[in-house]
Enzyme design. Sequence first.
Site, mmCIF file in Angstrom:
data_model
loop_
_atom_site.group_PDB
_atom_site.id
_atom_site.type_symbol
_atom_site.label_atom_id
_atom_site.label_comp_id
_atom_site.label_asym_id
_atom_site.label_seq_id
_atom_site.Cartn_x
_atom_site.Cartn_y
_atom_site.Cartn_z
ATOM 1 N N GLU A 119 0.834 -1.204 0.000
ATOM 2 C CA GLU A 119 0.000 0.000 0.000
ATOM 3 C C GLU A 119 0.870 1.256 0.000
ATOM 4 O O GLU A 119 0.609 2.212 -0.744
ATOM 5 C CB GLU A 119 -0.926 0.012 1.214
ATOM 6 C CG GLU A 119 -1.816 1.248 1.286
ATOM 7 C CD GLU A 119 -2.800 1.214 2.430
ATOM 8 O OE1 GLU A 119 -3.459 2.236 2.678
ATOM 9 O OE2 GLU A 119 -2.938 0.158 3.085
ATOM 10 N N GLY A 148 -0.457 33.887 -10.929
ATOM 11 C CA GLY A 148 -1.873 33.868 -10.579
ATOM 12 C C GLY A 148 -2.616 32.699 -11.179
ATOM 13 O O GLY A 148 -3.593 32.201 -10.594
ATOM 14 N N GLU A 181 4.707 10.793 9.990
ATOM 15 C CA GLU A 181 5.261 10.652 11.341
ATOM 16 C C GLU A 181 5.325 9.177 11.727
ATOM 17 O O GLU A 181 6.309 8.718 12.343
ATOM 18 C CB GLU A 181 4.417 11.443 12.343
ATOM 19 C CG GLU A 181 4.527 12.955 12.215
ATOM 20 C CD GLU A 181 3.818 13.508 10.990
ATOM 21 O OE1 GLU A 181 4.203 14.598 10.520
ATOM 22 O OE2 GLU A 181 2.874 12.854 10.481
#
Length: 381
Positions: A244, A342, A369
Site C-alpha cells: 500500500e 496567478g 510521522e
Amino acid sequence: MDRNLFREEHELFRTSFRRFVDREIKPHQERWMEQGSVDREAWRKAGEGGFLCPWLDPAYGGAGGDFLHSVIVIEEMARAYDSGFAMSLHSDVVVPYIATFGTEEQKQRWLPGCASGEIVTAIAMTEPGTGSDLAALATTAVRDGDHYVLNGAKTFISNGILCDICIVAAKTDTNPENAHRGISLFVVEAGTPGFVKGKKLRKMGLPSQDTSELAFEDCRVPVKNRLGEEGGGFLMLMQKLQQERLVVSIGCQAAAERILEDTVAYCKERKAFGKPISKFQNTQFKLAECATKVEVGRAFLDRLIAEHVAGKYLVKECSMSKLWQTEMLGEVVDECLQFFGGYGYMLEYPVTRAYMDARVQRIFAGTNEIMKVIIAKQMGL
C-alpha cells in the site's frame, strides 16, 4: 535516467492503457470532479480492458500479468492528473487481501467481479477516533452462531459510496491485553442490513474520489465472510501495508515527474521583462533543484519496485519511500506552482489541482510521522 524495469509486454500494455485514459478518462474528469465520484460504467470499461487487477490469475478472471502492470496503471493515472479514480486502491490495496488470504470459495465469489469492474472495493480501517493506531480500534465483531454482529463507525473511506464489498477491520477480542491479536477482517457486502453508507465527505483534494463515513449497526456478517483466522487481522494488515505504501510512492513519483515536465515547458513559453522566465537564474536554480529531487526519487523507487516484485521484505524501505516521495512531491508541486503566478491559483490549471491532491499523500496509508516511527524501529532504535 533509463529505466530497465519493464519488458516489451509492459510497454505494449502502457500504450494500450494510455489510449484508454485518453478515450475513457480524460473527457470525463471535470464532470467526475463536480459530481464527486467516478461513473460505474468507467469501472466496467476498465475491467473490460484488463486494467483492473492486471496481476490476477486468469482462473479468477484476471489478465495474468504482474505488479509491474499495476505500476504502469498508477503512473499513467498520475500523468493524466487524475483526481480520484481509485483504481490502484481497488486493484493493489484491497483486492490483494482476498487473493492472498481468502478461501477458494471467497476467491471464486468475489475476484472475477473485482477484475471485471462489476465489484468495486473499499477497505475500512480508520475510525473517527483512531487513525494510525490500529490497536485502538473500537469497531467490534461479536460471534453469534454462524454470524458475527458488527457495531462501530469508520471514516475517510475511499470508494465508500460506490463499494460493493468492503473489508472491515474489527475487534473480535476487546481485552486490552490482546490489542493486536484481537483484530479480525471481514468482507461486508453492500446491502447487508446494518451496513450504512453515510454522507459523502467534502475534501480539499481528490474531488473525484467518493470518500465517506460508514456505520455498522448490529450488522450481521456470515462467518464465511471472515478473511483468515479470527484474530489474524493485524498480521494481515501489516503484511499488506508494505505494498500500500509503495503504491502511494509510485503515484507521487509519477505526479512529480509530470508536474516538473509541464512546468519546464510553461517556463519556456511564459515571458516576463521581454524574455522567457526560463532564462532567469532563479527559475533555473529552482527547477534544477526540483529535477534533482525527482531523479533521486526515481532511482531509489525503481530499485524498490524491482525488489518488491522479487518478493523481498521491505517494510523499512517502503516506509522510507512513502516518506521521501510524498514529501518530495509536496516540495516540487509547491515550487512549480509558483512559476504559474496567478494562474497557479486557478482550478482549471492541472498544477493547481495537483497541489491540492498532493497534500493528503503525507497523511493516508500511515502518516509520515508513523513512517518515521517504523523506520526507527526497523533500525533497532
